[in-house]
Design an enzyme around this catalytic site. Structure first.
Site, PDB file in Angstrom:
ATOM      1  N   ASP A  67      -7.140  17.867 -16.259  1.00 43.40           N
ATOM      2  CA  ASP A  67      -7.524  16.473 -16.503  1.00 43.40           C
ATOM      3  C   ASP A  67      -7.212  16.208 -17.976  1.00 43.40           C
ATOM      4  OD1 ASP A  67      -8.880  14.142 -17.219  1.00 43.40           O
ATOM      5  OD2 ASP A  67     -10.556  14.502 -15.856  1.00 43.40           O
ATOM      6  N   ARG A  83       0.820  -1.222   0.000  1.00 42.70           N
ATOM      7  CA  ARG A  83       0.000   0.000   0.000  1.00 42.70           C
ATOM      8  C   ARG A  83       0.851   1.268   0.000  1.00 42.70           C
ATOM      9  NH1 ARG A  83      -2.171   1.665   4.556  1.00 42.70           N
ATOM     10  NH2 ARG A  83      -2.533  -0.435   5.346  1.00 42.70           N
ATOM     11  N   LYS A  96      -8.654   4.831 -19.255  1.00 43.83           N
ATOM     12  CA  LYS A  96      -9.070   5.167 -20.613  1.00 43.83           C
ATOM     13  C   LYS A  96      -7.908   4.921 -21.584  1.00 43.83           C
ATOM     14  CE  LYS A  96     -12.681   6.344 -18.224  1.00 43.83           C
ATOM     15  NZ  LYS A  96     -12.991   7.685 -17.791  1.00 43.83           N
TER      16      LYS A  96
HETATM   17  C1  LIG Z   1     -13.363   8.387 -16.653  1.00 46.87           C
HETATM   18  C2  LIG Z   1     -12.942   9.780 -16.382  1.00 46.87           C
HETATM   19  C3  LIG Z   1     -12.603  10.185 -15.082  1.00 46.87           C
HETATM   20  C4  LIG Z   1     -12.724   9.272 -13.889  1.00 46.87           C
HETATM   21  O1  LIG Z   1     -11.823   8.207 -13.941  1.00 46.87           O
HETATM   22  P1  LIG Z   1     -12.104   6.725 -13.318  1.00 46.87           P
HETATM   23  O2  LIG Z   1     -10.855   5.994 -13.667  1.00 46.87           O
HETATM   24  O3  LIG Z   1     -13.333   6.202 -13.966  1.00 46.87           O
HETATM   25  O4  LIG Z   1     -12.278   6.929 -11.850  1.00 46.87           O
HETATM   26  C5  LIG Z   1     -12.174  11.490 -14.913  1.00 46.87           C
HETATM   27  N1  LIG Z   1     -12.077  12.350 -15.952  1.00 46.87           N
HETATM   28  C6  LIG Z   1     -12.403  11.995 -17.209  1.00 46.87           C
HETATM   29  C7  LIG Z   1     -12.273  12.987 -18.305  1.00 46.87           C
HETATM   30  C8  LIG Z   1     -12.847  10.701 -17.468  1.00 46.87           C
HETATM   31  O5  LIG Z   1     -13.186  10.361 -18.718  1.00 46.87           O
END
Ligand SMILES: *Cc1c(COP(=O)(O)O)cnc(C)c1O
Length: 372
Positions: free
Chosen positions: A171, A47, A196
Protein backbone atom coordinates in the site's frame (compact mmCIF):
# COMPACT_ATOMS: atom_id res chain seq x y z
CA UNK A 1 12.10 9.45 -18.52
CA UNK A 2 12.25 11.19 -15.14
CA UNK A 3 9.32 11.12 -12.72
CA UNK A 4 8.50 14.85 -13.04
CA UNK A 5 8.28 14.61 -16.83
CA UNK A 6 6.27 11.41 -16.72
CA UNK A 7 3.78 12.89 -14.25
CA UNK A 8 3.08 15.78 -16.63
CA UNK A 9 2.81 13.65 -19.78
CA UNK A 10 1.65 10.10 -18.91
CA UNK A 11 -2.00 9.67 -19.90
CA UNK A 12 -2.11 13.17 -21.37
CA UNK A 13 -1.72 12.57 -25.12
CA UNK A 14 -3.71 15.35 -26.88
CA UNK A 15 -7.20 14.32 -27.98
CA UNK A 16 -6.80 13.05 -31.57
CA UNK A 17 -10.23 14.38 -32.63
CA UNK A 18 -10.04 17.98 -31.39
CA UNK A 19 -6.39 18.44 -30.48
CA UNK A 20 -7.37 19.55 -26.98
CA UNK A 21 -4.28 19.66 -24.77
CA UNK A 22 -6.17 18.99 -21.55
CA UNK A 23 -7.78 15.56 -21.81
CA UNK A 24 -11.53 15.33 -22.49
CA UNK A 25 -13.89 13.69 -19.99
CA UNK A 26 -15.99 11.05 -21.70
CA UNK A 27 -19.07 10.81 -19.52
CA UNK A 28 -20.96 8.54 -21.93
CA UNK A 29 -22.08 5.33 -20.27
CA UNK A 30 -22.26 3.43 -23.57
CA UNK A 31 -20.52 3.34 -26.92
CA UNK A 32 -21.90 2.49 -30.37
CA UNK A 33 -21.36 -1.15 -31.24
CA UNK A 34 -22.05 -3.24 -34.33
CA UNK A 35 -25.42 -4.84 -35.15
CA UNK A 36 -24.42 -8.10 -33.44
CA UNK A 37 -22.85 -6.22 -30.51
CA UNK A 38 -19.38 -6.12 -32.05
CA UNK A 39 -17.05 -3.82 -30.13
CA UNK A 40 -16.03 -1.28 -32.78
CA UNK A 41 -14.67 1.69 -30.82
CA UNK A 42 -12.80 -0.22 -28.12
CA UNK A 43 -15.52 0.41 -25.53
CA UNK A 44 -19.00 -0.93 -24.81
CA UNK A 45 -20.24 0.05 -21.35
CA UNK A 46 -18.84 2.34 -18.65
CA UNK A 47 -18.59 -0.36 -15.95
CA UNK A 48 -16.21 -2.42 -18.15
CA UNK A 49 -13.87 0.40 -19.15
CA UNK A 50 -14.03 3.91 -20.48
CA UNK A 51 -11.60 6.28 -22.23
CA UNK A 52 -10.95 8.65 -19.30
CA UNK A 53 -10.33 5.74 -16.95
CA UNK A 54 -7.92 4.25 -19.52
CA UNK A 55 -5.86 7.44 -19.41
CA UNK A 56 -5.62 7.29 -15.62
CA UNK A 57 -4.65 3.61 -15.71
CA UNK A 58 -1.86 4.21 -18.19
CA UNK A 59 -0.57 7.14 -16.10
CA UNK A 60 -0.61 5.17 -12.80
CA UNK A 61 1.09 2.23 -14.47
CA UNK A 62 3.81 4.46 -15.97
CA UNK A 63 4.50 6.27 -12.68
CA UNK A 64 4.82 3.03 -10.69
CA UNK A 65 6.74 1.22 -13.43
CA UNK A 66 4.08 -1.49 -13.76
CA UNK A 67 2.84 -3.56 -16.68
CA UNK A 68 -0.77 -2.51 -16.11
CA UNK A 69 -3.09 -0.80 -13.65
CA UNK A 70 -6.76 -0.99 -12.72
CA UNK A 71 -8.58 1.88 -11.05
CA UNK A 72 -11.46 1.49 -8.62
CA UNK A 73 -14.06 3.61 -6.85
CA UNK A 74 -11.93 3.77 -3.67
CA UNK A 75 -8.84 2.34 -2.04
CA UNK A 76 -11.02 -0.17 -0.19
CA UNK A 77 -12.74 -1.11 -3.47
CA UNK A 78 -9.30 -1.92 -4.91
CA UNK A 79 -8.23 -3.79 -1.75
CA UNK A 80 -11.39 -5.90 -1.62
CA UNK A 81 -11.12 -6.79 -5.31
CA UNK A 82 -7.54 -7.92 -4.78
CA UNK A 83 -8.42 -10.28 -1.90
CA UNK A 84 -11.32 -11.69 -3.90
CA UNK A 85 -8.87 -13.04 -6.50
CA UNK A 86 -7.62 -15.55 -3.90
CA UNK A 87 -8.70 -19.18 -3.83
CA UNK A 88 -10.49 -20.44 -0.70
CA UNK A 89 -8.12 -21.63 2.05
CA UNK A 90 -5.41 -19.16 1.06
CA UNK A 91 -3.47 -17.59 3.90
CA UNK A 92 -2.66 -13.86 4.05
CA UNK A 93 -0.15 -11.98 6.21
CA UNK A 94 -1.18 -8.44 7.15
CA UNK A 95 0.70 -5.87 9.25
CA UNK A 96 -0.28 -5.13 12.85
CA UNK A 97 -0.22 -1.44 11.99
CA UNK A 98 -2.39 -1.28 8.88
CA UNK A 99 -5.10 1.03 7.54
CA UNK A 100 -8.03 0.41 9.90
CA UNK A 101 -10.50 -0.88 7.31
CA UNK A 102 -8.05 -3.44 5.95
CA UNK A 103 -8.00 -4.86 9.47
CA UNK A 104 -11.81 -4.69 9.62
CA UNK A 105 -12.08 -6.33 6.18
CA UNK A 106 -9.88 -9.23 7.28
CA UNK A 107 -11.59 -9.66 10.65
CA UNK A 108 -15.15 -9.41 9.29
CA UNK A 109 -15.14 -10.95 5.79
CA UNK A 110 -12.10 -13.20 5.30
CA UNK A 111 -13.83 -16.09 7.07
CA UNK A 112 -16.78 -15.86 4.66
CA UNK A 113 -14.34 -16.14 1.75
CA UNK A 114 -12.52 -18.99 3.54
CA UNK A 115 -9.31 -16.98 3.84
CA UNK A 116 -7.06 -17.15 6.90
CA UNK A 117 -4.81 -14.38 8.05
CA UNK A 118 -2.04 -13.64 10.51
CA UNK A 119 -1.26 -10.15 11.69
CA UNK A 120 2.45 -9.46 12.32
CA UNK A 121 4.85 -6.60 12.91
CA UNK A 122 6.16 -6.27 9.33
CA UNK A 123 9.15 -4.27 10.59
CA UNK A 124 10.52 -7.58 11.86
CA UNK A 125 11.72 -9.84 9.04
CA UNK A 126 11.91 -12.74 11.51
CA UNK A 127 8.24 -12.22 12.42
CA UNK A 128 7.21 -12.13 8.75
CA UNK A 129 9.20 -15.31 7.97
CA UNK A 130 7.76 -17.07 11.01
CA UNK A 131 4.20 -16.26 9.88
CA UNK A 132 4.63 -17.87 6.45
CA UNK A 133 2.55 -21.06 6.05
CA UNK A 134 2.50 -23.56 3.15
CA UNK A 135 -0.67 -21.87 1.84
CA UNK A 136 0.48 -18.26 2.26
CA UNK A 137 -0.45 -16.46 -0.96
CA UNK A 138 -0.11 -12.80 -0.01
CA UNK A 139 2.04 -10.61 2.20
CA UNK A 140 0.17 -7.30 2.47
CA UNK A 141 2.17 -4.30 3.71
CA UNK A 142 2.10 -0.57 4.21
CA UNK A 143 5.23 1.53 4.42
CA UNK A 144 5.17 4.11 5.95
CA UNK A 145 2.26 2.65 7.90
CA UNK A 146 -0.92 4.34 9.06
CA UNK A 147 -0.83 5.76 11.69
CA UNK A 148 2.40 4.70 13.45
CA UNK A 149 4.69 5.50 10.47
CA UNK A 150 6.45 2.13 10.71
CA UNK A 151 8.92 1.38 7.93
CA UNK A 152 9.18 -1.99 6.28
CA UNK A 153 12.15 -3.13 4.20
CA UNK A 154 10.41 -3.73 0.85
CA UNK A 155 13.29 -5.57 -0.85
CA UNK A 156 13.82 -7.91 2.13
CA UNK A 157 10.12 -8.75 2.48
CA UNK A 158 9.91 -9.23 -1.31
CA UNK A 159 12.53 -11.96 -0.97
CA UNK A 160 10.52 -13.70 1.77
CA UNK A 161 7.41 -13.49 -0.43
CA UNK A 162 9.23 -14.85 -3.47
CA UNK A 163 10.64 -17.80 -1.51
CA UNK A 164 7.14 -18.53 -0.20
CA UNK A 165 5.54 -18.28 -3.66
CA UNK A 166 3.33 -15.45 -2.35
CA UNK A 167 2.51 -12.03 -3.76
CA UNK A 168 3.95 -8.99 -2.03
CA UNK A 169 1.45 -6.11 -2.11
CA UNK A 170 2.55 -2.66 -0.92
CA UNK A 171 0.00 0.00 0.00
CA UNK A 172 1.95 2.98 -1.36
CA UNK A 173 -0.66 5.61 -0.42
CA UNK A 174 1.55 7.56 2.01
CA UNK A 175 4.71 7.62 -0.12
CA UNK A 176 3.24 7.75 -3.65
CA UNK A 177 5.30 6.77 -6.71
CA UNK A 178 6.99 10.18 -6.53
CA UNK A 179 8.87 9.05 -3.40
CA UNK A 180 8.91 5.24 -3.48
CA UNK A 181 8.57 2.61 -6.20
CA UNK A 182 7.84 -0.77 -4.64
CA UNK A 183 7.67 -2.69 -7.94
CA UNK A 184 11.34 -1.84 -8.60
CA UNK A 185 12.18 -3.21 -5.14
CA UNK A 186 10.52 -6.56 -5.84
CA UNK A 187 6.84 -6.07 -4.96
CA UNK A 188 4.24 -7.67 -7.25
CA UNK A 189 1.34 -5.25 -6.72
CA UNK A 190 1.02 -1.67 -5.52
CA UNK A 191 -2.24 -0.44 -4.00
CA UNK A 192 -3.22 3.22 -3.75
CA UNK A 193 -5.97 5.13 -2.17
CA UNK A 194 -5.87 7.77 -4.92
CA UNK A 195 -8.29 9.70 -2.69
CA UNK A 196 -5.17 10.93 -0.92
CA UNK A 197 -1.99 12.33 -2.55
CA UNK A 198 -2.68 11.20 -6.13
CA UNK A 199 -5.93 13.21 -6.27
CA UNK A 200 -4.19 15.62 -3.94
CA UNK A 201 -6.92 18.19 -3.34
CA UNK A 202 -9.33 16.45 -0.99
CA UNK A 203 -12.14 16.43 -3.55
CA UNK A 204 -12.19 13.00 -5.16
CA UNK A 205 -12.29 9.34 -4.12
CA UNK A 206 -10.51 6.53 -5.93
CA UNK A 207 -8.31 3.47 -5.65
CA UNK A 208 -5.79 1.73 -7.85
CA UNK A 209 -3.90 -1.53 -8.22
CA UNK A 210 -0.70 -1.46 -10.28
CA UNK A 211 0.62 -4.84 -11.41
CA UNK A 212 4.24 -5.74 -12.04
CA UNK A 213 3.08 -8.36 -14.55
CA UNK A 214 -0.22 -8.44 -16.40
CA UNK A 215 -0.87 -12.19 -16.02
CA UNK A 216 -2.46 -13.81 -14.14
CA UNK A 217 -4.02 -11.08 -12.00
CA UNK A 218 -5.20 -8.53 -14.54
CA UNK A 219 -8.07 -10.48 -16.08
CA UNK A 220 -9.34 -11.74 -12.72
CA UNK A 221 -9.34 -8.21 -11.30
CA UNK A 222 -10.97 -6.79 -14.42
CA UNK A 223 -13.76 -9.36 -14.13
CA UNK A 224 -14.28 -8.78 -10.40
CA UNK A 225 -14.47 -5.01 -10.95
CA UNK A 226 -16.88 -5.39 -13.86
CA UNK A 227 -19.21 -7.80 -12.02
CA UNK A 228 -19.10 -6.14 -8.59
CA UNK A 229 -19.04 -2.60 -9.92
CA UNK A 230 -16.45 -0.77 -7.79
CA UNK A 231 -15.26 1.08 -10.89
CA UNK A 232 -13.70 4.55 -10.97
CA UNK A 233 -16.17 6.95 -12.62
CA UNK A 234 -15.05 9.00 -15.64
CA UNK A 235 -15.23 12.27 -13.70
CA UNK A 236 -13.26 10.88 -10.74
CA UNK A 237 -10.71 9.39 -13.15
CA UNK A 238 -10.30 12.82 -14.71
CA UNK A 239 -9.81 14.58 -11.37
CA UNK A 240 -7.21 12.04 -10.21
CA UNK A 241 -5.40 12.30 -13.55
CA UNK A 242 -5.35 16.08 -13.08
CA UNK A 243 -3.83 15.61 -9.61
CA UNK A 244 -1.06 13.37 -10.93
CA UNK A 245 0.36 16.18 -13.08
CA UNK A 246 1.58 18.03 -9.99
CA UNK A 247 2.27 14.99 -7.77
CA UNK A 248 6.11 15.08 -7.74
CA UNK A 249 6.06 18.84 -7.14
CA UNK A 250 3.55 18.56 -4.30
CA UNK A 251 5.37 15.65 -2.65
CA UNK A 252 8.61 17.65 -2.53
CA UNK A 253 6.86 20.47 -0.70
CA UNK A 254 4.83 18.15 1.57
CA UNK A 255 8.10 16.41 2.52
CA UNK A 256 10.05 19.63 3.16
CA UNK A 257 7.22 21.05 5.27
CA UNK A 258 6.79 17.83 7.24
CA UNK A 259 10.51 17.65 7.97
CA UNK A 260 10.44 21.21 9.35
CA UNK A 261 7.34 20.49 11.47
CA UNK A 262 8.77 17.18 12.76
CA UNK A 263 12.03 18.84 13.82
CA UNK A 264 10.17 21.64 15.60
CA UNK A 265 7.89 19.18 17.42
CA UNK A 266 10.83 17.14 18.75
CA UNK A 267 11.78 20.34 20.64
CA UNK A 268 8.30 20.91 22.13
CA UNK A 269 8.13 19.92 25.81
CA UNK A 270 4.43 18.93 25.51
CA UNK A 271 5.27 16.25 22.91
CA UNK A 272 6.31 12.78 24.10
CA UNK A 273 7.24 11.24 20.70
CA UNK A 274 7.32 12.25 17.05
CA UNK A 275 6.95 9.45 14.51
CA UNK A 276 8.42 10.74 11.24
CA UNK A 277 10.76 8.54 9.18
CA UNK A 278 12.83 11.57 8.16
CA UNK A 279 14.11 11.99 11.73
CA UNK A 280 17.39 10.13 12.37
CA UNK A 281 15.88 9.02 15.71
CA UNK A 282 13.12 7.06 13.88
CA UNK A 283 13.89 3.30 14.09
CA UNK A 284 13.17 2.88 10.36
CA UNK A 285 15.12 5.95 9.24
CA UNK A 286 17.95 4.14 7.47
CA UNK A 287 15.67 1.81 5.53
CA UNK A 288 13.37 4.72 4.65
CA UNK A 289 16.36 6.76 3.44
CA UNK A 290 17.40 3.86 1.21
CA UNK A 291 13.99 3.12 -0.32
CA UNK A 292 12.36 6.59 -0.38
CA UNK A 293 13.43 9.75 -2.18
CA UNK A 294 12.05 11.96 0.61
CA UNK A 295 9.94 11.08 3.66
CA UNK A 296 6.49 12.38 2.73
CA UNK A 297 3.91 14.59 4.40
CA UNK A 298 2.50 12.26 7.07
CA UNK A 299 3.51 12.02 10.72
CA UNK A 300 2.05 11.18 14.06
CA UNK A 301 2.87 12.44 17.54
CA UNK A 302 2.20 11.33 21.10
CA UNK A 303 1.07 14.21 23.31
CA UNK A 304 2.08 14.17 27.00
CA UNK A 305 -0.96 13.81 29.26
CA UNK A 306 -3.02 11.15 27.45
CA UNK A 307 -6.35 11.16 25.58
CA UNK A 308 -7.69 14.46 26.93
CA UNK A 309 -4.47 16.38 26.34
CA UNK A 310 -4.38 15.14 22.73
CA UNK A 311 -8.03 16.06 22.07
CA UNK A 312 -7.36 19.50 23.58
CA UNK A 313 -4.68 20.17 20.96
CA UNK A 314 -7.13 19.34 18.16
CA UNK A 315 -9.68 21.72 19.70
CA UNK A 316 -7.16 24.60 19.70
CA UNK A 317 -5.57 24.54 16.22
CA UNK A 318 -6.45 27.43 13.88
CA UNK A 319 -4.57 26.73 10.63
CA UNK A 320 -4.80 22.93 10.79
CA UNK A 321 -8.28 21.54 10.14
CA UNK A 322 -9.70 18.85 12.41
CA UNK A 323 -10.64 16.27 9.80
CA UNK A 324 -9.90 12.74 8.70
CA UNK A 325 -8.21 11.66 5.47
CA UNK A 326 -4.92 13.07 4.19
CA UNK A 327 -2.85 14.14 1.25
CA UNK A 328 -4.63 17.38 0.34
CA UNK A 329 -3.20 20.89 0.07
CA UNK A 330 -4.46 21.89 3.54
CA UNK A 331 -2.94 20.57 6.77
CA UNK A 332 -5.13 18.21 8.79
CA UNK A 333 -4.97 16.93 12.35
CA UNK A 334 -6.87 14.04 13.87
CA UNK A 335 -7.15 12.18 17.16
CA UNK A 336 -6.89 8.75 15.61
CA UNK A 337 -8.24 6.58 18.46
CA UNK A 338 -11.56 8.44 18.54
CA UNK A 339 -11.83 8.40 14.73
CA UNK A 340 -11.13 4.66 14.49
CA UNK A 341 -13.54 3.90 17.32
CA UNK A 342 -14.01 0.48 18.87
CA UNK A 343 -11.14 -1.92 18.16
CA UNK A 344 -8.69 0.92 17.44
CA UNK A 345 -5.07 0.00 18.14
CA UNK A 346 -3.88 3.63 18.07
CA UNK A 347 -2.37 4.93 21.34
CA UNK A 348 -4.88 7.16 23.21
CA UNK A 349 -2.59 10.21 23.01
CA UNK A 350 -1.76 9.86 19.30
CA UNK A 351 -2.47 12.65 16.82
CA UNK A 352 -2.04 12.05 13.10
CA UNK A 353 -0.95 15.01 11.02
CA UNK A 354 -1.23 15.42 7.27
CA UNK A 355 1.12 18.28 6.48
CA UNK A 356 -0.18 20.44 3.65
CA UNK A 357 1.33 23.03 1.36
CA UNK A 358 1.10 26.08 3.64
CA UNK A 359 4.27 27.82 4.83
CA UNK A 360 5.94 25.64 7.48
CA UNK A 361 6.42 28.60 9.86
CA UNK A 362 2.65 29.07 10.07
CA UNK A 363 2.11 25.35 10.67
CA UNK A 364 4.73 25.20 13.42
CA UNK A 365 3.39 28.34 15.13
CA UNK A 366 -0.15 26.92 15.01
CA UNK A 367 0.87 23.60 16.60
CA UNK A 368 2.98 25.25 19.29
CA UNK A 369 0.17 27.59 20.35
CA UNK A 370 -2.29 24.65 20.40
CA UNK A 371 0.09 22.51 22.50
CA UNK A 372 0.89 25.28 25.00
C1 LIG B 1 -7.37 6.01 3.01
C2 LIG B 1 -6.49 4.83 2.97
C3 LIG B 1 -6.95 3.61 2.45
C4 LIG B 1 -8.37 3.41 2.00
O1 LIG B 1 -8.68 4.16 0.86
P1 LIG B 1 -10.15 4.78 0.52
O2 LIG B 1 -9.91 5.49 -0.76
O3 LIG B 1 -10.54 5.65 1.66
O4 LIG B 1 -11.06 3.60 0.38
C5 LIG B 1 -6.06 2.55 2.40
N1 LIG B 1 -4.78 2.68 2.83
C6 LIG B 1 -4.30 3.83 3.34
C7 LIG B 1 -2.89 3.90 3.79
C8 LIG B 1 -5.14 4.94 3.43
O5 LIG B 1 -4.66 6.08 3.95
Amino acid sequence: MKMETMAVHAGFAPDPVTGSVAPPIHLSTNFIHGPASEEIHGYMYVRDKNPTQDRLESAMSALEGGADALVFSSGMGATTAFFQTLEPHSHVIIPEDVYVHVRVLAATYFANWQLNFTSVDTQSLAAVSAAVCPNTKVIWTETPSNPLMKIMDIAAVAKIARDAGAYLVVDNTFATPALQQPLDLGADVVMHSTTKYCGGHGDVQGGCLVLKKRAPLHDKLFHIRMVQGAVCSPFNSWLILRGLRTLPCRMERHSANAMAVAKALTQAKEVERVFYPGLPSHPGHEIAAAQMKQFGGMMSILVKGGWDAAVRVVSRVKVFQAATSLGGVESLIEHRASEEGEGSTSPPNLLRLSIGLEHPDDLIADLLQALA
